[in-house]
Design a protein around this motif. Structure first.
Motif, PDB file in Angstrom:
ATOM      1  N   ILE A  16      12.346  15.449  -8.322  1.00  9.11           N
ATOM      2  CA  ILE A  16      12.436  14.239  -7.500  1.00  9.11           C
ATOM      3  C   ILE A  16      11.052  13.946  -6.948  1.00  9.11           C
ATOM      4  O   ILE A  16      10.413  14.813  -6.350  1.00  9.11           O
ATOM      5  CB  ILE A  16      13.454  14.404  -6.355  1.00  9.11           C
ATOM      6  N   ILE A  17      10.590  12.713  -7.171  1.00  5.84           N
ATOM      7  CA  ILE A  17       9.297  12.249  -6.682  1.00  5.84           C
ATOM      8  C   ILE A  17       9.556  11.312  -5.507  1.00  5.84           C
ATOM      9  O   ILE A  17      10.425  10.439  -5.576  1.00  5.84           O
ATOM     10  CB  ILE A  17       8.514  11.491  -7.782  1.00  5.84           C
ATOM     11  N   ARG A  18       8.779  11.471  -4.437  1.00  3.59           N
ATOM     12  CA  ARG A  18       8.953  10.668  -3.218  1.00  3.59           C
ATOM     13  C   ARG A  18       7.617  10.073  -2.786  1.00  3.59           C
ATOM     14  O   ARG A  18       6.584  10.724  -2.886  1.00  3.59           O
ATOM     15  CB  ARG A  18       9.496  11.570  -2.117  1.00  3.59           C
ATOM     16  N   TRP A  19       7.666   8.807  -2.325  1.00  2.54           N
ATOM     17  CA  TRP A  19       6.482   8.177  -1.751  1.00  2.54           C
ATOM     18  C   TRP A  19       6.913   7.103  -0.763  1.00  2.54           C
ATOM     19  O   TRP A  19       8.043   6.632  -0.779  1.00  2.54           O
ATOM     20  CB  TRP A  19       5.557   7.626  -2.823  1.00  2.54           C
ATOM     21  N   THR A  20       5.978   6.731   0.098  1.00  6.80           N
ATOM     22  CA  THR A  20       6.245   5.746   1.149  1.00  6.80           C
ATOM     23  C   THR A  20       5.233   4.620   1.043  1.00  6.80           C
ATOM     24  O   THR A  20       4.032   4.865   0.860  1.00  6.80           O
ATOM     25  CB  THR A  20       6.140   6.400   2.550  1.00  6.80           C
ATOM     26  N   THR A  21       5.720   3.378   1.158  1.00  8.69           N
ATOM     27  CA  THR A  21       4.842   2.205   1.177  1.00  8.69           C
ATOM     28  C   THR A  21       5.137   1.396   2.438  1.00  8.69           C
ATOM     29  O   THR A  21       6.147   1.617   3.105  1.00  8.69           O
ATOM     30  CB  THR A  21       5.077   1.277  -0.038  1.00  8.69           C
ATOM     31  N   ASN A  22       4.260   0.448   2.728  1.00  8.83           N
ATOM     32  CA  ASN A  22       4.642  -0.559   3.706  1.00  8.83           C
ATOM     33  C   ASN A  22       5.789  -1.355   3.078  1.00  8.83           C
ATOM     34  O   ASN A  22       5.966  -1.349   1.863  1.00  8.83           O
ATOM     35  CB  ASN A  22       3.454  -1.447   4.097  1.00  8.83           C
ATOM     36  N   ASN A  23       6.604  -2.003   3.878  1.00  5.93           N
ATOM     37  CA  ASN A  23       7.759  -2.751   3.357  1.00  5.93           C
ATOM     38  C   ASN A  23       7.241  -3.894   2.486  1.00  5.93           C
ATOM     39  O   ASN A  23       6.575  -4.798   2.977  1.00  5.93           O
ATOM     40  CB  ASN A  23       8.601  -3.290   4.509  1.00  5.93           C
ATOM     41  N   VAL A  76      10.722   4.111   1.970  1.00  2.23           N
ATOM     42  CA  VAL A  76      10.623   5.397   1.282  1.00  2.23           C
ATOM     43  C   VAL A  76      11.344   5.284  -0.062  1.00  2.23           C
ATOM     44  O   VAL A  76      12.506   4.903  -0.112  1.00  2.23           O
ATOM     45  CB  VAL A  76      11.249   6.532   2.120  1.00  2.23           C
ATOM     46  N   PHE A  77      10.620   5.590  -1.115  1.00  2.39           N
ATOM     47  CA  PHE A  77      11.176   5.583  -2.467  1.00  2.39           C
ATOM     48  C   PHE A  77      11.382   7.020  -2.923  1.00  2.39           C
ATOM     49  O   PHE A  77      10.534   7.880  -2.673  1.00  2.39           O
ATOM     50  CB  PHE A  77      10.227   4.877  -3.444  1.00  2.39           C
ATOM     51  N   ARG A  78      12.498   7.269  -3.605  1.00  4.36           N
ATOM     52  CA  ARG A  78      12.800   8.577  -4.197  1.00  4.36           C
ATOM     53  C   ARG A  78      13.348   8.323  -5.591  1.00  4.36           C
ATOM     54  O   ARG A  78      14.293   7.566  -5.752  1.00  4.36           O
ATOM     55  CB  ARG A  78      13.838   9.323  -3.370  1.00  4.36           C
ATOM     56  N   VAL A  79      12.735   8.962  -6.577  1.00  7.17           N
ATOM     57  CA  VAL A  79      13.165   8.770  -7.960  1.00  7.17           C
ATOM     58  C   VAL A  79      13.388  10.137  -8.600  1.00  7.17           C
ATOM     59  O   VAL A  79      12.534  11.022  -8.506  1.00  7.17           O
ATOM     60  CB  VAL A  79      12.132   7.957  -8.776  1.00  7.17           C
ATOM     61  N   ARG A  80      14.541  10.267  -9.233  1.00  9.05           N
ATOM     62  CA  ARG A  80      14.913  11.515  -9.908  1.00  9.05           C
ATOM     63  C   ARG A  80      14.567  11.423 -11.385  1.00  9.05           C
ATOM     64  O   ARG A  80      14.936  10.462 -12.066  1.00  9.05           O
ATOM     65  CB  ARG A  80      16.411  11.753  -9.729  1.00  9.05           C
ATOM     66  N   LEU A  81      13.868  12.452 -11.876  1.00  8.35           N
ATOM     67  CA  LEU A  81      13.527  12.568 -13.292  1.00  8.35           C
ATOM     68  C   LEU A  81      14.435  13.643 -13.884  1.00  8.35           C
ATOM     69  O   LEU A  81      14.420  14.782 -13.418  1.00  8.35           O
ATOM     70  CB  LEU A  81      12.066  12.965 -13.478  1.00  8.35           C
ATOM     71  N   ARG A  97       0.847  -1.196   0.000  1.00  7.86           N
ATOM     72  CA  ARG A  97       0.000   0.000   0.000  1.00  7.86           C
ATOM     73  C   ARG A  97       0.882   1.245   0.000  1.00  7.86           C
ATOM     74  O   ARG A  97       1.894   1.287   0.700  1.00  7.86           O
ATOM     75  CB  ARG A  97      -0.898   0.035   1.228  1.00  7.86           C
ATOM     76  N   ILE A  98       0.471   2.251  -0.741  1.00 10.93           N
ATOM     77  CA  ILE A  98       1.147   3.545  -0.660  1.00 10.93           C
ATOM     78  C   ILE A  98       0.592   4.253   0.560  1.00 10.93           C
ATOM     79  O   ILE A  98      -0.613   4.515   0.650  1.00 10.93           O
ATOM     80  CB  ILE A  98       0.943   4.372  -1.940  1.00 10.93           C
ATOM     81  N   ILE A  99       1.464   4.528   1.523  1.00 15.35           N
ATOM     82  CA  ILE A  99       1.063   5.130   2.797  1.00 15.35           C
ATOM     83  C   ILE A  99       1.069   6.653   2.690  1.00 15.35           C
ATOM     84  O   ILE A  99       0.234   7.327   3.285  1.00 15.35           O
ATOM     85  CB  ILE A  99       2.048   4.705   3.917  1.00 15.35           C
ATOM     86  N   GLN A 100       2.041   7.199   1.951  1.00  9.46           N
ATOM     87  CA  GLN A 100       2.187   8.652   1.837  1.00  9.46           C
ATOM     88  C   GLN A 100       2.676   8.997   0.437  1.00  9.46           C
ATOM     89  O   GLN A 100       3.552   8.327  -0.106  1.00  9.46           O
ATOM     90  CB  GLN A 100       3.183   9.144   2.878  1.00  9.46           C
ATOM     91  N   GLY A 101       2.099  10.063  -0.133  1.00 14.06           N
ATOM     92  CA  GLY A 101       2.510  10.500  -1.465  1.00 14.06           C
ATOM     93  C   GLY A 101       1.748   9.745  -2.539  1.00 14.06           C
ATOM     94  O   GLY A 101       0.711   9.155  -2.271  1.00 14.06           O
TER      95      GLY A 101
END
Length: 133
Positions: free
Chosen positions: A48-55, A93-98, A32-36
């Motif tokens: 930079i796009i950031r989002w948080t999921t459960n592990n 926490v995932f962070r991806v640079r475009l 599940r995406i918890i944040q973002g």
């Protein structure tokens, strides 16, 4: 349980240290995406796009993936960034640079994540957008 052995030799004062084994975390039933997702940074030619999921568990190496483009119906570009899961953390926490974006342009995007093997984690965000400077 599948385990991945990562060996890293680091010379230290004429001896070597071996990195610890990287265990595979049990996969969760539902990611599940918890944040973002949200824009963490937006400049002229990069965002930079950031989002948080459960592990998500599974392979220790995962990728945050952003599908994006200037047409909300056709997300033709993809960016991804590797991350190493910590089996002791409940959230990731995932962070991806475009990169190489056009200035003063609206982009649309969705995010997801995948294991190193290429298998998806089964969650995709709703469509979002941002504008470069």
């Amino acid at each position: 349980m599948n385990r991945v052995l990562l060996i890293l030799a680091i010379p230290v004062l004429s001896s070597c240290l071996l990195a610890q084994e990287s265990p595979t975390t049990p996969r969760v039933a539902r990611v599940r995406i918890i944040q973002g997702p949200k824009v963490e940074l937006a400049k002229e030619h990069l965002t930079i796009i950031r989002w948080t999921t459960n592990n998500p568990g599974g392979s220790p190496v995962h990728y945050g993936v952003v599908h994006y483009g200037t047409d909300p119906n056709t997300l033709t570009e993809t960016a991804r960034s590797p991350i190493r899961l910590n089996p002791d953390h409940a959230l990731t926490v995932f962070r991806v640079r475009l990169d190489n974006l056009k200035a003063r342009t609206t982009y649309y995007f969705k995010v997801d994540s995948m294991q190193a093997s290429g298998g998806g984690d089964g969650v995709t965000s709703p469509l979002r957008h941002f504008r470069t400077r």
